[in-house]
Design a protein around this motif. Sequence first.
Motif, PDB file in Angstrom:
ATOM      1  N   THR A   5      26.114 -12.127 -44.144  1.00 49.55           N
ATOM      2  CA  THR A   5      25.283 -11.100 -44.774  1.00 49.55           C
ATOM      3  C   THR A   5      25.683  -9.696 -44.336  1.00 49.55           C
ATOM      4  O   THR A   5      25.330  -8.719 -44.985  1.00 49.55           O
ATOM      5  N   ASP A   6      26.418  -9.608 -43.210  1.00 51.19           N
ATOM      6  CA  ASP A   6      26.895  -8.296 -42.767  1.00 51.19           C
ATOM      7  C   ASP A   6      27.888  -7.744 -43.786  1.00 51.19           C
ATOM      8  O   ASP A   6      28.611  -8.504 -44.441  1.00 51.19           O
ATOM      9  N   LYS A   7      27.942  -6.446 -43.881  1.00 48.64           N
ATOM     10  CA  LYS A   7      28.880  -5.791 -44.786  1.00 48.64           C
ATOM     11  C   LYS A   7      29.975  -5.088 -43.984  1.00 48.64           C
ATOM     12  O   LYS A   7      29.713  -4.557 -42.901  1.00 48.64           O
ATOM     13  N   ASN A  56      28.633 -13.495 -39.182  1.00 52.36           N
ATOM     14  CA  ASN A  56      27.940 -12.287 -38.737  1.00 52.36           C
ATOM     15  C   ASN A  56      28.104 -12.147 -37.225  1.00 52.36           C
ATOM     16  O   ASN A  56      28.085 -13.144 -36.498  1.00 52.36           O
TER      17      ASN A  56
END
Length: 408
Positions: free
Chosen positions: A372-374, A221
Amino acid sequence: MPFTKLPLSQQLVAALPATFSVPTEIQTLAIPAILNQQDVLAIAQTGSGKTLAYGLPLLEQIIKKPSHFQALILVPTRELATQVNEALCLVSKNINVKSVCICGGLDKEQQKTELAIGPEIIVATPGRLLELLGENTFDARNISKLVLDEADRMLDMGFWTDIQRIIEMLPEQRQTLMFSATFPEQLENKAKTLLNAPVFIKARETAGKAETIKEELYLVNKGSKTKALIDQIKRNNWHQVLVFIGTKDNADALCKKLNKAGLSTVALHGNKDQVEREATLNLFKEQKANVLIATDLLARGIHVENLPVVINFELPSNAEVYVHRIGRTARAGQKGIAISLVCHGEAEYLAAIRKTTQRKLPLNELDGFPVTDKPSTGENKRAPRDKQANRRTNKKKSIKQFQSKPKR
């Protein structure tokens, strides 16, 4: 093949430090051509021994025909000027040849004094040299050898106008040598105007160069990069780590965070004057500071002895810069590690690096740092209605306008 097999005098070979036993490929190819008085265009990667590839034949010619101001070596940065001069002095001091370093950030009057002594070799950055030439400090017409080192970077940094002004002051009858890590079309066009029937030399990658650098790329991230960097340094107990980052402000901010985490860290970038820059680099070289955070000021031309680890905190937008960054480790046949912390927003940079290096460079997960970032889809995150609501809100100027209307 030992240096004794090259067309170098016994006096010069005897002056080489004991650690210089076998010439590199670029040295083997370039030295005979330069001694044959030919112009040379040499393409060789960073860390391949380019300095001595042109330095030794220059020294050889000076030994045979001594004269003042015979060779001028132009380089893009102060740090590289210092490094090149130090590398030449390792040999020149043993054969009574004088070499001086002329660059900005240092005492100009002291440099004038050094030039007045009449050194045989001048290593200079374009800006300071032009200043001194403008003040008639020395006669450039005595220069018969011109070397453009890191020519591609001088072009990238916008020095070419200065270089042309300098060349106009030099004699037309001279030997010109151009050394570069890459050979873009723009540089090719410049070379055609500067070089006279040059010998073209392109050295292969030094034996196993790509294999001596262990490249590890981790997807993390964006907001986790600092913690991931600290974790990697502490977990692996690295005592000397060079960290590359994009901007000066980010370098200083990251430096503060790492020091707060208990890591002895210094930052190096263009906002520091020359004295500060040299002091900072020496702290790192002497391992009085364990982590050096640098902008791309250091990506090329600087040699840190046996540097074990390079970390890209941010990927560079220019794929070739990545190659030069990781080339700070695994120099002179040593092994090294190059780690890159990559977030989704750097996907295009990574694709360009893969294309340039022709290596797969797979992204791995970093233990303890789940992603967790997209990835961005390129679509607007907010519905048009929400944007209209925001615009209406921004137009409201009094508290009454924010109150609900009474129901009827």
